[in-house]
Design an enzyme around this catalytic site. Structure first.
Site, short mmCIF file in Angstrom:
data_model
loop_
_atom_site.label_atom_id
_atom_site.label_comp_id
_atom_site.label_asym_id
_atom_site.label_seq_id
_atom_site.Cartn_x
_atom_site.Cartn_y
_atom_site.Cartn_z
CG ASP A 104 -2.03 1.14 1.41
OD1 ASP A 104 -2.62 1.99 0.19
OD2 ASP A 104 -2.82 0.60 1.95
CD GLU A 144 -0.31 5.57 -3.53
OE1 GLU A 144 0.99 5.33 -2.46
OE2 GLU A 144 -0.92 4.88 -3.56
CG ASP A 167 -7.72 4.69 0.90
OD1 ASP A 167 -7.97 3.23 0.84
OD2 ASP A 167 -7.02 5.38 1.62
#
Ligand SMILES: *[C@@H]1O[C@H](CO)[C@@H](O)[C@H](O)[C@H]1NC(C)=O
Ligand SMILES: *[C@@H]1O[C@H](CO)[C@@H](O)[C@H](O)[C@H]1NC(C)=O
Ligand SMILES: *[C@@H]1O[C@H](CO)[C@@H](O)[C@H](O)[C@H]1NC(C)=O
Ligand SMILES: *[C@@H]1O[C@H](CO)[C@@H](O)[C@H](O)[C@H]1NC(C)=O
Ligand SMILES: *[C@@H]1O[C@H](CO)[C@@H](O)[C@H](O)[C@H]1NC(C)=O
Length: 939
Positions: free
Chosen positions: A534, A537, A611
């Site tokens: 997760d 980025e 999300d």
């Protein structure tokens, strides 16, 4: 995953509200290079001045590599410079910048690259000499996006003809021809004799060459602006040192006779891309966008810079083809799209902050072929574990071993099958990855072994941000594999654990150290522990736009600016290789979930849409997002069911599971602040609705796994837009709320609105069978039909002409289904024809790559015969499970069936079998046939 907890993390840093706020992200006008390129394009449209030309003396065709090399020269003419206050003006000398280009032909594609010969710039080079940074533009995006296993065949040029002002090039079969114009550099591309695309049609080509800040004015063309060239005045990125100043690359592409373009995920927007005139361009910049905006062109977690155009020439109906523009650049990128419906051309403008121009342009006759070509280049989606296409139960967080085992047993007690249970952040000891919270998970191996009995798996979160100051981060510093700040020392930013370092997986040493961390964390023999990457980025709470400062330095001396969008891929690919290596004894396929992605991510990971929120609009948006990823080569995607944040109402949960069962990646997930919502906790009738839906997903696993396999071979989508399967119907070009499941004939339209008990679906001519009743519906010409859908039903049809396979018995996990026989559902077309296939292997290892798989085909002919045909048999049949067929259901539809028995031939024996004749269907029980031998059923 980001939360309200973030408020605590950030309270001293920036003011941050709970819902996503756009002000954290740049608008085009606030981004230096986007602003400058839009400004330039507007001015050049008016002035029509040309500054780029091909130097004909530089043309050099290398017949070994089949690459044409040449130089394009950018000329900055001598002109008056007027400063802002209009008082001082002076003139520069003419300046020439060398931009080396290459042109090559790939299999039905053209590759065009343009670099800048910075090493020749003796006038300025010494001002940029640095021990930390490479002076070269970053040109290694293809090292990550292209499939390393694939040796891309470069075709020979058949023709390379230098005329006055034009260089003509064509591939071997002359299906693709190029006219490269010299004086005013532009490239026309012809596909099958017809002009299909023009590069630099509108003169938007712009390479911001290396220059000193002091001389910036002298280096500007009259059409250019100097906005934020050497500084960044956006509120959250003022610290950017911009060591090379302006260095963007931009180019325009005109798609001739094309009025519909798709692709460039990830955006929470419609499948059909929108015109950006007068609004923001689409942006590709991997960022953490908690509770992202919908119907928006704002950037999201991932980036696949592939734009797909449908070309239709209205004068020639069969002159339809598809193009793909792959802009192989990993920097911050904006894309403007202008539909020009009068001229039937679509104009696109691509702008990247740094790096080189490297673009591959594909042409094919159909959309499906385009997906195939794109994944020939960037790699096929991995064939996942069979269990990973089952149901995943996740929550932030399952608190301890007892919690996990309670969920596990409650699922079984309530007859809800599942295969994967997940642990979010809090299983760690103080958010230190590669550790377990000692009191909650005292014996992870024991937990894994308990789950393993039913073939179940555990996934834990491991992110690339590593808490400062514990053995793992110390190891990173000792080995010099942390991402560095612009001063060359390890960068420290804030993320979940507080002060953190980021692993640099661009670096081979970084990959090796990352692998060593997993060596100590995973168990070689307990191989059901998998990884979730997760926040890759990367998400950095105190970073600009919640991400990494663009002047961070990666291995090789490249700035974050140039490699940003591919960072997440380097992390999940390195994670995949680590897991694969550790499980190599049992040869188990890894399962990795990533949030950040780039072209090529499909080779090693699954992805989810980040999300989202438990509202109807996020449910609606999950479908076009999934479709877009599917056509961009990365189909293993899903959205959190039934919304990550918030507490969904009962009706929304039911509808979300009915949609989610079609997501290739089917996972329920919930925010730490939301109420527990494991499906066994629901009251009736919701509990039964959700249980039945999850069971239906499991019934369809043989069909779904066959689609995953097809996708792993051809790169085609799994959840497939209507127009992909039926490109001849223009009415389908903007449909993005109903879809096919690959070529299985399954046609679905999930309900994504509150209090809706009927919906309109569009059908092309044919016959369709409602799945539950097999009631036929005949469609003579393309039309909309009203479908009734009470809460316990979803619009689910099988199109006539298809045969699907199921395994009908409820079992607790996919592994336990492997001993069960198959059922066939035959859905004949109007003239009694149908086809289907099944692919099977052990669902678990890589042995399928060495011929250990089963491939079997079904066909109904003339409504009076069904044949089964074996195409490939594995050596080790027992590993594949039960191969008998114990039920055949035939939708009656239009066909007249009046016998009471059928004749069945398998091998040399012939026998008869009774038919049960029901409303809408015929059923043959225990036909005594299997998937090992050819057979025939004769009516
Ligand atoms: C005009 O601007 C230049 C730099 O932009 C500055 O050096 C100069 O002093 C200004 N002149 C006046 C008269 O304001
Ligand atoms: C990148 O550029 C360097 C220097 O010009 C060259 O040696 C290298 O081969 C290029 N790499 C790729 C992947 O094109
Ligand atoms: C990228 O690929 C080029 C050409 O294949 C190769 O020379 C270079 O070493 C690669 N770079 C890295 C970091 O692996
Ligand atoms: C396969 O299923 C059939 C039908 O249920 C059963 O009779 C047979 O024993 C099974 N075969 C195996 C190998 O499990
Ligand atoms: C059918 O024939 C194959 C060989 O052609 C043989 O292996 C198989 O056992 C036979 N099956 C039955 C059911 O007789």
């Amino acid at each position: 995953m980001l939360s309200s907890k973030r408020l605590i993390c950030l309270s001293l840093l920036v003011v941050y509200s709970f819902a996503f706020t756009d002000y954290l992200l740049k608008k085009c006008g606030e981004s230096g290079f986007c602003n400058r390129n839009r400004f330039y394009s507007n001015n050049i449209l008016n002035s029509k001045n040309n500054y780029y030309s091909l130097d004909e003396t530089s043309l050099n065709f290398d017949s070994n590599s089949n690459i044409l090399y040449a130089n394009v020269i950018k000329t900055i003419p001598s002109h008056q410079i007027t400063t802002d206050n209009d008082t001082i003006s002076h003139s520069n000398e003419e300046l020439k910048i060398t931009l080396p280009i290459t042109i090559s032909m790939l299999d039905s594609a053209v590759r065009f690259t343009m670099d800048e010969a910075r090493s020749e710039r003796h006038d300025v080079l010494e001002d940029f000499s640095s021990d930390l940074l490479s002076i070269q533009r970053y040109n290694e995006t293809s090292n990550w996006s292209f499939d390393p296993k694939n040796n891309i065949p470069i075709e020979k040029f058949l023709k390379f003809n230098q005329l006055k002002n034009i260089v003509e090039i064509s591939n071997e079969d002359e299906s693709i021809k190029l006219n490269v114009y010299q004086d005013q550099f532009k490239i026309e591309i012809f596909y099958k004799g017809k002009l299909a695309m023009v590069l630099n049609d509108r003169l938007f080509l712009n390479v911001e060459h290396l220059r000193n800040e002091d001389d910036n004015d002298l280096n500007l063309l009259p059409e250019e602006s100097s906005f934020n060239s050497f500084e960044d005045n956006f509120q959250y990125s003022k610290d950017d040192t911009l060591p090379f100043g302006p260095e963007s690359v931009a180019l325009d592409f005109t798609l001739i006779d094309s009025t519909h373009v798709y692709g460039i995920p990830e955006h929470a927007d419609s499948l059909l891309l929108k015109d950006t005139s007068g609004s923001e361009p689409y942006r590709l910049y991997n960022v953490d966008v908690f509770e992202y905006n919908l119907d928006s062109k704002m950037p999201m977690y991932g980036a696949i810079p592939l734009l797909i155009g449908l070309h239709n020439d209205d004068t020639h109906q069969d002159n339809q083809f598809v193009s793909g523009v792959f802009w192989n650049n990993a920097a911050d990128t904006w894309i403007d799209i202008n539909y020009n419906n009068d001229l039937q051309n679509t104009k696109t403008h691509w702008m990247s902050e740094s790096g080189i121009i490297d673009t591959i342009i594909f042409f094919t006759n159909s959309p499906l072929e385009l997906s195939k070509k794109f994944t020939d280049l960037t790699g096929k989606p991995a064939l996942p574990l069979l269990s990973s296409i089952g149901y995943h139960q996740c929550r932030w967080n399952y608190n301890d071993e007892l919690d996990v085992l309670t969920v596990d047993s409650e699922m079984d007690r309530n007859h809800i099958p599942y295969d994967f249970i997940w642990l979010d952040l809090e299983y760690t000891d103080d958010r230190k990855y590669f550790t377990w919270k000692p009191n909650s998970f005292p014996n992870p191996k024991r937990l894994l072994q308990k789950l393993q009995r039913l073939g179940r798996n555990l996934v834990v979160l491991i992110d690339p941000h590593i808490k400062n100051d514990y053995p793992i981060s110390n190891e990173m510093i000792v080995n010099d594999v942390a991402v560095k700040n612009h001063k060359g020392t390890p960068f420290i930013g804030i993320c979940w654990p507080g002060k953190s370092l980021w692993i640099d997986t661009f670096n081979q040493l970084g990959q090796k150290i990352w692998n060593e961390f997993f060596q100590k964390f995973l168990y070689e023999n307990v191989n059901n522990l998998f990884i979730w990457n997760d926040m890759n980025e990367p998400s950095i709470f105190d970073g600009p736009e919640t991400s990494a400062p663009k002047d961070l330095i990666h291995s090789g001396g490249f700035e974050e600016r140039s490699v940003h969008n591919v960072y997440g891929l380097t992390v999940h690919e390195s994670t995949y290789e680590s897991v694969k290596q550790i499980y190599s004894k049992s040869d188990r396929r890894p399962f990795i979930l990533t949030r950040s992605f780039f072209a090529g991510s499909q080779r090693t990971a699954a992805v989810w849409t980040g999300d989202n929120v438990a509202t109807w609009d996020y449910l609606r948006m999950s479908i076009p997002m999934m479709l877009t990823n599917g056509i961009a080569g990365f189909p293993f995607i899903g959205s959190d069911v039934a919304g990550f944040s918030g507490d969904p109402e009962m009706e929304l949960i039911a509808r979300w599971y009915q949609a989610g069962m079609w997501y290739p990646f089917f996972r329920a997930h919930a925010h730490i602040d939301s109420k527990r919502r494991e499906p066994y906790l629901f009251n009736e009738p919701l509990k039964s609705i959700v249980r039945d839906i999850i069971q239906l997903r499991y019934k369809l696993l043989p069909t779904l796994y066959t689609l995953f396999h097809e996708s792993s071979v051809k790169g085609v989508p799994i959840v497939t837009p209507m127009f992909y399967n039926k490109p001849q119907y223009k009415e389908l070009y903007s449909i993005d709320d109903q879809f096919y499941m690959g070529d299985s004939g399954i046609l679905v339209k999930p309900i994504v609105e509150k209090k809706v008990e009927q919906t309109e679906m569009i059908f092309t001519p044919g016959i369709y069978y409602e799945y539950y009743s097999l009631t036929p519906m005949i469609i003579d010409e393309l039309k909309w039909e009203t479908i009734i859908t009470p809460l316990n039903r979803l619009p689910f049809f099988i199109e006539g002409g298809h045969i699907i396979t199921t395994r009908d018995k409820y079992r607790r996990s996919s592994l336990l289904m492997q001993n069960d026989p198959f059922s066939l559902i035959v859905a004949p077309s109007m003239n009694g024809a149908a086809q289907g296939k099944i692919y099977l292997d052990d669902g678990n290892t890589f042995e399928y790559l060495t011929e250990e798989y089963l491939d079997f085909e079904f066909e109904m002919i003339n409504g009076n015969k069904i044949i089964g045909k074996l195409n490939h048999l594995p050596k080790n049949l027992e590993k594949i499970g039960n191969l008998s067929i114990n039920k055949i259901i035939i939708a009656k539809g239009q066909l007249a069936f009046n016998q009471e028995t059928v004749t069945i031939k398998q091998n040399d024996s012939t026998f008869t079998c009774a038919i049960i004749n029901e409303e809408n269907r015929l059923v043959i029980l225990n036909p005594g046939i299997n998937l090992i031998n050819d057979w025939e059923i004769i009516f």
